[in-house]
Design a protein around this motif. Structure first.
Motif, short mmCIF file in Angstrom:
data_model
loop_
_atom_site.label_atom_id
_atom_site.label_comp_id
_atom_site.label_asym_id
_atom_site.label_seq_id
_atom_site.Cartn_x
_atom_site.Cartn_y
_atom_site.Cartn_z
N LEU A 13 14.57 -2.81 -3.07
CA LEU A 13 13.25 -2.18 -3.14
C LEU A 13 12.27 -2.82 -2.15
N VAL A 14 12.34 -4.12 -2.02
CA VAL A 14 11.45 -4.79 -1.06
C VAL A 14 11.82 -4.39 0.37
N VAL A 15 13.11 -4.31 0.65
CA VAL A 15 13.54 -3.85 1.98
C VAL A 15 13.08 -2.41 2.21
N LEU A 16 13.18 -1.57 1.19
CA LEU A 16 12.71 -0.19 1.29
C LEU A 16 11.20 -0.16 1.57
N TYR A 17 10.46 -1.02 0.89
CA TYR A 17 9.02 -1.12 1.15
C TYR A 17 8.77 -1.49 2.61
N LEU A 18 9.50 -2.47 3.12
CA LEU A 18 9.32 -2.89 4.52
C LEU A 18 9.64 -1.76 5.48
N ASP A 19 10.60 -0.92 5.11
CA ASP A 19 10.99 0.20 5.96
C ASP A 19 9.97 1.34 5.90
N THR A 20 9.45 1.62 4.71
CA THR A 20 8.58 2.78 4.53
C THR A 20 7.10 2.44 4.50
N LYS A 21 6.78 1.19 4.17
CA LYS A 21 5.39 0.74 3.98
C LYS A 21 4.69 1.48 2.83
N LYS A 22 5.48 2.02 1.92
CA LYS A 22 4.92 2.69 0.74
C LYS A 22 4.75 1.64 -0.35
N GLU A 23 3.50 1.31 -0.61
CA GLU A 23 3.21 0.21 -1.53
C GLU A 23 3.71 0.44 -2.94
N TYR A 24 3.79 1.70 -3.38
CA TYR A 24 4.28 1.95 -4.73
C TYR A 24 5.71 1.45 -4.90
N VAL A 25 6.48 1.41 -3.83
CA VAL A 25 7.86 0.90 -3.90
C VAL A 25 7.83 -0.59 -4.23
N PHE A 26 6.95 -1.31 -3.57
CA PHE A 26 6.84 -2.75 -3.83
C PHE A 26 6.31 -2.99 -5.24
N TYR A 27 5.33 -2.19 -5.67
CA TYR A 27 4.80 -2.35 -7.02
C TYR A 27 5.86 -2.00 -8.07
N SER A 28 6.76 -1.08 -7.75
CA SER A 28 7.86 -0.76 -8.67
C SER A 28 8.80 -1.96 -8.81
N ALA A 29 9.10 -2.62 -7.69
CA ALA A 29 9.93 -3.83 -7.73
C ALA A 29 9.25 -4.88 -8.60
N SER A 30 7.94 -4.99 -8.46
CA SER A 30 7.19 -5.97 -9.25
C SER A 30 7.28 -5.67 -10.74
#
Length: 141
Positions: free
Chosen positions: A74-91
């Motif tokens: 999920l963090v790698v996906l966030y880095l690829d897309t810059k969609k913050e909701y992805v990072f917040y989902s990982a959190s």
């Protein structure tokens, strides 16, 4: 939303990778049938071969490895897309690892009366991820 600091997602990547390596090591030992011995603590073999070490014949370490890999992905996906909701989902999913860690530490200390160094390392990594997640979610207020 506040921009996610670089140190935060790097920390997530590093800690989840460490957790993945630890859980994968325990899983590999399980499937290879090789007992895990601890040099510092006595009890690794007792903990990792107990009835609590599997869930419906699946090693809980494998579930842990999938959990850490999911956070990493999920963090790698966030880095690829810059969609913050992805990072917040990982959190948000770190609560699962934290609750599981509390349960497994309880079992080691009070039920099995044995400690596994590798299992405790996983508890530490999941707790650190949970603390990082709290910091992340506070940014989102």
């Amino acid at each position: 939303m506040t921009k996610i600091p670089k140190w935060l997602y790097i920390s997530f990547l590093f800690i989840s990778f460490i957790g993945f390596l630890d859980a994968t090591y325990i899983t590999a030992k399980h499937y290879l049938g090789i007992p895990i011995t601890c040099s510092i603590l006595n009890g690794c073999e007792q903990v990792t071969t107990s009835v609590y070490a599997t869930f419906f014949d699946v090693p809980v370490a494998l579930i842990g490895a999938v959990y850490y890999l999911a956070i990493f992905a999920l963090v790698v996906l966030y880095l690829d897309t810059k969609k913050e909701y992805v990072f917040y989902s990982a959190s948000k999913i770190t609560i699962l690892g934290f609750i599981a860690s509390i349960w497994f530490v309880y079992l080691q200390v009070f039920v099995l009366k044995a400690l596994c160094l590798y299992c405790l390392a996983s508890a530490v990594t999941s707790t650190i991820l949970f603390i990082l997640a709290i910091m992340t979610l506070r940014l989102n207020k």
